[in-house]
Design an enzyme around this catalytic site. Sequence first.
Site, PDB file in Angstrom:
ATOM      1  N   GLU A  55      36.624 -38.152  -8.673  1.00  0.00           N
ATOM      2  CA  GLU A  55      35.196 -38.468  -8.803  1.00  0.00           C
ATOM      3  C   GLU A  55      35.131 -39.905  -9.280  1.00  0.00           C
ATOM      4  O   GLU A  55      35.401 -40.191 -10.451  1.00  0.00           O
ATOM      5  CB  GLU A  55      34.532 -37.512  -9.803  1.00  0.00           C
ATOM      6  CG  GLU A  55      34.654 -36.033  -9.452  1.00  0.00           C
ATOM      7  CD  GLU A  55      33.876 -35.643  -8.219  1.00  0.00           C
ATOM      8  OE1 GLU A  55      32.991 -36.406  -7.796  1.00  0.00           O
ATOM      9  OE2 GLU A  55      34.152 -34.576  -7.653  1.00  0.00           O
ATOM     10  N   GLY A  61      36.756 -41.376 -12.915  1.00  0.00           N
ATOM     11  CA  GLY A  61      36.977 -42.725 -13.418  1.00  0.00           C
ATOM     12  C   GLY A  61      36.807 -43.733 -12.301  1.00  0.00           C
ATOM     13  O   GLY A  61      36.134 -43.470 -11.301  1.00  0.00           O
ATOM     14  N   SER A  62      37.447 -44.873 -12.476  1.00  0.00           N
ATOM     15  CA  SER A  62      37.233 -45.970 -11.528  1.00  0.00           C
ATOM     16  C   SER A  62      37.989 -45.730 -10.218  1.00  0.00           C
ATOM     17  O   SER A  62      39.001 -45.015 -10.178  1.00  0.00           O
ATOM     18  CB  SER A  62      37.691 -47.281 -12.152  1.00  0.00           C
ATOM     19  OG  SER A  62      39.072 -47.202 -12.439  1.00  0.00           O
ATOM     20  N   GLN A 111      34.732 -54.868 -21.834  1.00  0.00           N
ATOM     21  CA  GLN A 111      33.795 -54.492 -20.769  1.00  0.00           C
ATOM     22  C   GLN A 111      32.601 -55.459 -20.781  1.00  0.00           C
ATOM     23  O   GLN A 111      32.153 -55.941 -19.744  1.00  0.00           O
ATOM     24  CB  GLN A 111      33.382 -53.026 -21.025  1.00  0.00           C
ATOM     25  CG  GLN A 111      32.179 -52.527 -20.290  1.00  0.00           C
ATOM     26  CD  GLN A 111      32.517 -52.122 -18.863  1.00  0.00           C
ATOM     27  OE1 GLN A 111      33.626 -52.350 -18.401  1.00  0.00           O
ATOM     28  NE2 GLN A 111      31.560 -51.577 -18.162  1.00  0.00           N
ATOM     29  N   CYS A 171      28.136 -43.493 -13.284  1.00  0.00           N
ATOM     30  CA  CYS A 171      28.629 -43.680 -11.919  1.00  0.00           C
ATOM     31  C   CYS A 171      27.458 -43.675 -10.945  1.00  0.00           C
ATOM     32  O   CYS A 171      27.511 -44.276  -9.881  1.00  0.00           O
ATOM     33  CB  CYS A 171      29.609 -42.577 -11.564  1.00  0.00           C
ATOM     34  SG  CYS A 171      28.924 -40.935 -11.841  1.00  0.00           S
ATOM     35  N   VAL A 214      41.764 -46.940 -10.353  1.00  0.00           N
ATOM     36  CA  VAL A 214      42.719 -46.000 -10.949  1.00  0.00           C
ATOM     37  C   VAL A 214      42.834 -44.742 -10.077  1.00  0.00           C
ATOM     38  O   VAL A 214      43.926 -44.205  -9.883  1.00  0.00           O
ATOM     39  CB  VAL A 214      42.300 -45.641 -12.403  1.00  0.00           C
ATOM     40  CG1 VAL A 214      43.193 -44.556 -12.976  1.00  0.00           C
ATOM     41  CG2 VAL A 214      42.347 -46.877 -13.292  1.00  0.00           C
ATOM     42  N   GLY A 215      41.717 -44.300  -9.519  1.00  0.00           N
ATOM     43  CA  GLY A 215      41.736 -43.115  -8.658  1.00  0.00           C
ATOM     44  C   GLY A 215      42.696 -43.272  -7.489  1.00  0.00           C
ATOM     45  O   GLY A 215      43.431 -42.357  -7.130  1.00  0.00           O
ATOM     46  N   GLU A 266      31.454 -52.504  -8.606  1.00  0.00           N
ATOM     47  CA  GLU A 266      30.757 -51.731  -9.641  1.00  0.00           C
ATOM     48  C   GLU A 266      30.983 -52.417 -10.992  1.00  0.00           C
ATOM     49  O   GLU A 266      32.116 -52.687 -11.375  1.00  0.00           O
ATOM     50  CB  GLU A 266      31.337 -50.316  -9.690  1.00  0.00           C
ATOM     51  CG  GLU A 266      30.627 -49.440 -10.693  1.00  0.00           C
ATOM     52  CD  GLU A 266      31.359 -48.131 -10.956  1.00  0.00           C
ATOM     53  OE1 GLU A 266      32.593 -48.146 -11.051  1.00  0.00           O
ATOM     54  OE2 GLU A 266      30.678 -47.105 -11.070  1.00  0.00           O
ATOM     55  N   LYS A 283      43.390 -35.202 -20.815  1.00  0.00           N
ATOM     56  CA  LYS A 283      43.694 -36.553 -21.335  1.00  0.00           C
ATOM     57  C   LYS A 283      42.350 -37.174 -21.682  1.00  0.00           C
ATOM     58  O   LYS A 283      41.552 -37.501 -20.825  1.00  0.00           O
ATOM     59  CB  LYS A 283      44.423 -37.372 -20.268  1.00  0.00           C
ATOM     60  CG  LYS A 283      45.347 -38.445 -20.811  1.00  0.00           C
ATOM     61  CD  LYS A 283      44.677 -39.537 -21.601  1.00  0.00           C
ATOM     62  CE  LYS A 283      44.139 -40.632 -20.710  1.00  0.00           C
ATOM     63  NZ  LYS A 283      43.324 -41.615 -21.489  1.00  0.00           N
TER      64      LYS A 283
HETATM   65  P1  NAD Z   1      39.034 -45.865 -15.787  1.00  0.00           P
HETATM   66  O1  NAD Z   1      39.418 -45.503 -14.409  1.00  0.00           O
HETATM   67  O2  NAD Z   1      39.519 -47.159 -16.340  1.00  0.00           O
HETATM   68  O3  NAD Z   1      39.542 -44.740 -16.830  1.00  0.00           O
HETATM   69  C1  NAD Z   1      39.205 -43.397 -16.682  1.00  0.00           C
HETATM   70  C2  NAD Z   1      40.299 -42.546 -17.316  1.00  0.00           C
HETATM   71  O4  NAD Z   1      41.505 -42.748 -16.591  1.00  0.00           O
HETATM   72  C3  NAD Z   1      40.612 -42.895 -18.776  1.00  0.00           C
HETATM   73  O5  NAD Z   1      40.865 -41.714 -19.487  1.00  0.00           O
HETATM   74  C4  NAD Z   1      41.875 -43.721 -18.650  1.00  0.00           C
HETATM   75  O6  NAD Z   1      42.684 -43.687 -19.802  1.00  0.00           O
HETATM   76  C5  NAD Z   1      42.565 -43.048 -17.489  1.00  0.00           C
HETATM   77  N1  NAD Z   1      43.547 -43.882 -16.780  1.00  0.00           N
HETATM   78  C6  NAD Z   1      43.551 -45.237 -16.647  1.00  0.00           C
HETATM   79  N2  NAD Z   1      44.642 -45.624 -15.955  1.00  0.00           N
HETATM   80  C7  NAD Z   1      45.327 -44.497 -15.643  1.00  0.00           C
HETATM   81  C8  NAD Z   1      46.527 -44.245 -14.921  1.00  0.00           C
HETATM   82  N3  NAD Z   1      47.255 -45.230 -14.393  1.00  0.00           N
HETATM   83  N4  NAD Z   1      46.919 -42.970 -14.767  1.00  0.00           N
HETATM   84  C9  NAD Z   1      46.198 -41.953 -15.279  1.00  0.00           C
HETATM   85  N5  NAD Z   1      45.066 -42.128 -15.987  1.00  0.00           N
HETATM   86  C10 NAD Z   1      44.628 -43.383 -16.157  1.00  0.00           C
HETATM   87  O7  NAD Z   1      37.466 -45.757 -15.826  1.00  0.00           O
HETATM   88  P2  NAD Z   1      36.467 -46.154 -17.000  1.00  0.00           P
HETATM   89  O8  NAD Z   1      36.202 -47.596 -16.951  1.00  0.00           O
HETATM   90  O9  NAD Z   1      36.918 -45.524 -18.268  1.00  0.00           O
HETATM   91  O10 NAD Z   1      35.177 -45.338 -16.511  1.00  0.00           O
HETATM   92  C11 NAD Z   1      34.242 -45.862 -15.663  1.00  0.00           C
HETATM   93  C12 NAD Z   1      34.447 -45.411 -14.234  1.00  0.00           C
HETATM   94  O11 NAD Z   1      34.289 -44.010 -14.115  1.00  0.00           O
HETATM   95  C13 NAD Z   1      33.409 -46.015 -13.317  1.00  0.00           C
HETATM   96  O12 NAD Z   1      34.025 -46.444 -12.145  1.00  0.00           O
HETATM   97  C14 NAD Z   1      32.471 -44.857 -13.032  1.00  0.00           C
HETATM   98  O13 NAD Z   1      31.731 -44.962 -11.860  1.00  0.00           O
HETATM   99  C15 NAD Z   1      33.429 -43.719 -13.009  1.00  0.00           C
HETATM  100  N6  NAD Z   1      32.739 -42.438 -13.187  1.00  0.00           N
HETATM  101  C16 NAD Z   1      32.614 -41.599 -12.105  1.00  0.00           C
HETATM  102  C17 NAD Z   1      31.927 -40.391 -12.226  1.00  0.00           C
HETATM  103  C18 NAD Z   1      31.779 -39.467 -11.042  1.00  0.00           C
HETATM  104  O14 NAD Z   1      31.471 -38.291 -11.250  1.00  0.00           O
HETATM  105  N7  NAD Z   1      31.971 -39.931  -9.817  1.00  0.00           N
HETATM  106  C19 NAD Z   1      31.377 -40.037 -13.459  1.00  0.00           C
HETATM  107  C20 NAD Z   1      31.510 -40.910 -14.535  1.00  0.00           C
HETATM  108  C21 NAD Z   1      32.212 -42.108 -14.387  1.00  0.00           C
END
Ligand code: NAD
Length: 490
Positions: A254, A232-233, A333, A288, A236-237, A387, A179
């Site tokens: 992650e 991701g965030s 953002q 991140c 959402v995680g 964050e 995705k």
């Molecule tokens: P986000 O969580 O908003 O989105 C990330 C992904 O998740 C996108 O593809 C989004 O469409 C999808 N998503 C959103 N809601 C969802 C749901 N309900 N179900 C399934 N998928 C869904 O994050 P963002 O703002 O796009 O990215 C920034 C975040 O990512 C920051 O918190 C950053 O720290 C983190 N990040 C972590 C790492 C790591 O390795 N730990 C690396 C890069 C970024």
Amino acid sequence: MEKAVFPAQIPNWIQGQERPALAGEMFDKLNPATGRHLCRVARSRAGDVLQAVRSSRESQLAWAETPPVKRGEILHEMAERLRKRREEVAQIVALETGKSIKSALAETDGAVALGFFMAGEGQRLYGRTTTSGIPNRYAMTVRQPIGVAGLIIPANTPIANVAWKVFPALICGNSAVLKAAEDSPVTAWVFGAIAQQGNLPAGVLNVVQGYGDEAGAPLVENPDVGVISFTGSTVVGRRIAATAGERLAKVSLELGGKNPLVVCDDADLENAAKWVLLSAFSNSGQRCASASRIIVFDAIYNEFRDMIVERAKKLKVGPEDDDDFGPVINEDQLRNMVQCVEQARQRGANVLTGGHRLVDPEHRPGFYMAPTILEDVKSDDEISKTELFGPIACLYRVKDFGEALALANDSPYGLTACIHTRSLDRAMEFTRKVQAGVAVVNAGTYGSEPHMPFGGVKQSGNGWREPGTEALDVYSDLKDVYISIDPDAL
Ligand code: NAD
């Protein structure tokens, strides 16, 4: 450099074919450097995801039967094609993130390196042979594919994020549905195109475009998706973990960070200042691992603060190779970050530099935030705990090592951490006691090298590590095999 070519309407890749969303819906993707329209993107929903998962499920058994060495060869060719098209891919990354070509090329090269590393794992995929407590019995473990992997990624380093998940998922014998991030659809599309050009069987990698709640959520819910890897965030995680937990699917998370960088009174301040600026501001703070909490010993606080504020004011913001960092990924953002800084100011923070959108004619159409440094922020203030994922860092004054370590650990997150010191005692004690998945001495807070495991503790993840060989544990199941022999039959 040849100009990258991509469709005006970015489709999904399903079963080796480009397909629009079933309902024909699309959304607009803008170039963050200019605010101008870049392309339209398939707005996929549950039906599209279902098609992608079916296609991946149907292709998976034959892929799993393909010897791992052969899978490795196919992935090696894929990484080679990515390398050959590195300039084109980097242009796409730059266009949709606003980062410079130089940064985008470095990121693309990282993705290629990861591809080669993971392709080589096809010649290893080690299990373990060990002893048995029972006579005439052999005991071993073997790795088995899980099935269909659901891969969900953010937009900050788009080609690295794709490679970080796709290569390990596929080398282990899984098929995958990726995705794409809604803010970096073209990178995922071009990776899909590169994947289809070689010997990777159709359907082993499907790419679905769309929003998180519309295309990501159905992927997480689908019972045929055996492992979900999400970057991701934390918000959402947590939601994904709850859904996946309900159906007991394996899930690697992650997540975010609020990473501390400690500057001791015995540090090389020049080196520390260089790394603070890079760690806080590179990729516009959209990492991140970015350092957003700069913890400085009282004895050098004023001197160090003045050094970094003066240098931050001179940083060049823009999309070119000689700029220090580019725009943030979208206007929402940007607005959110400016608002968070403003609210912190109202609670008593002192904004030493930045805190606003860049609105001069050169920057106004894009989504640029000035490099921002705050002080007089309480450790339990919202801005210390949240964050922001932008070019924003807070300074904290501490009296000694003990206070610095305690403050570094006073966070819901635990992804990366760094200390600047000339003392071996401080360095060793910090790396031992800091609550983080990555601890660094005398450099910056950065992600990992392709062959090293990356991930965080506390709310930065759920314990898995990707990539490195540790990613193989995410994307495979272990099976114990016992073989008994009959000594009388010898
Ligand atoms: P986000 O969580 O908003 O989105 C990330 C992904 O998740 C996108 O593809 C989004 O469409 C999808 N998503 C959103 N809601 C969802 C749901 N309900 N179900 C399934 N998928 C869904 O994050 P963002 O703002 O796009 O990215 C920034 C975040 O990512 C920051 O918190 C950053 O720290 C983190 N990040 C972590 C790492 C790591 O390795 N730990 C690396 C890069 C970024």
